[in-house]
Design an enzyme around this catalytic site. Sequence first.
Site, PDB file in Angstrom:
ATOM      1  N   SER A 101       0.865  -1.180   0.000  1.00 21.07           N
ATOM      2  CA  SER A 101       0.000   0.000   0.000  1.00 21.07           C
ATOM      3  C   SER A 101       0.895   1.221   0.000  1.00 21.07           C
ATOM      4  CB  SER A 101      -0.915   0.009   1.231  1.00 21.07           C
ATOM      5  OG  SER A 101      -1.551   1.267   1.369  1.00 21.07           O
ATOM      6  N   GLY A 102       0.818   2.023  -1.058  1.00 15.28           N
ATOM      7  CA  GLY A 102       1.652   3.219  -1.121  1.00 15.28           C
ATOM      8  C   GLY A 102       1.427   4.121   0.074  1.00 15.28           C
ATOM      9  N   SER A 103       0.163   4.348   0.423  1.00 17.69           N
ATOM     10  CA  SER A 103      -0.155   5.213   1.560  1.00 17.69           C
ATOM     11  C   SER A 103       0.064   4.508   2.880  1.00 17.69           C
ATOM     12  CB  SER A 103      -1.616   5.666   1.475  1.00 17.69           C
ATOM     13  OG  SER A 103      -2.484   4.558   1.672  1.00 17.69           O
ATOM     14  N   THR A 105      -2.230   3.040   4.317  1.00 21.02           N
ATOM     15  CA  THR A 105      -3.487   3.187   5.053  1.00 21.02           C
ATOM     16  C   THR A 105      -4.683   2.593   4.315  1.00 21.02           C
ATOM     17  OG1 THR A 105      -3.871   5.381   4.093  1.00 21.02           O
ATOM     18  CG2 THR A 105      -2.687   5.307   6.201  1.00 21.02           C
ATOM     19  N   GLU A 164       4.167   1.762  -7.789  1.00 20.35           N
ATOM     20  CA  GLU A 164       3.814   0.468  -8.359  1.00 20.35           C
ATOM     21  C   GLU A 164       4.944  -0.089  -9.230  1.00 20.35           C
ATOM     22  OE1 GLU A 164       0.640   2.459  -9.999  1.00 20.35           O
ATOM     23  OE2 GLU A 164      -0.493   2.428  -8.117  1.00 20.35           O
TER      24      GLU A 164
END
Length: 197
Positions: A101-103, A105, A164
């Site tokens: 998950s990049g964030s 969250t 990604e």
Amino acid sequence: MTPTVTSTRGLEVDRAAVSGNLSLVLGEITDTAAAISEEQLAAVSLLLERADRVFVAGAGRSGLVLRMAAMRLMHLGLQVHVAGDATTPAIREGDLLLVASGSGTTSGVVKAAETAARAQALIAAFTANPGSPLAADAVVVVPAQQKTHHGSGVSRQYSGSLFEQALFVATEALFQSLWDAVDVPAEQLWLRHANLE
């Protein structure tokens, strides 16, 4: 005069611009992948080697990258499952959940990690957010912008593209390292490739 290509929608695409953007994307991927901690990746590699089974969970494009990683790990002979698929069994102690998950969250990813932790499975996470609430046994920080950080200056690409792309490179490096360690010929790995295509 720079050659252009006119699309069916009437848009003119400058070939020099395409070439420049290819260089941009490749350069950003190279710089970002080079900045990923080798120690953090090695920690994930160790967890993969020790896991009874591997589960992957991610949303959107990050989830697609993890599906590609799952295929490669299966080629190595690991028992791999994609969270959410109809035939995915329950995760348990001794298993590893690999999330991205990049964030850091994304609600579904965070919930999957919480479920894995309750089951006493190990967790490895890829994120662009060093302050992510994802509780994991191994965390790989990918130094890319998060998808909502428009204009951050980290990347000229749209949204979470760089995260990604670097995630794909990182998981390929993990696969390559694990493959090097087992020293199994490609022909043997190929026997596990899907034949119901």
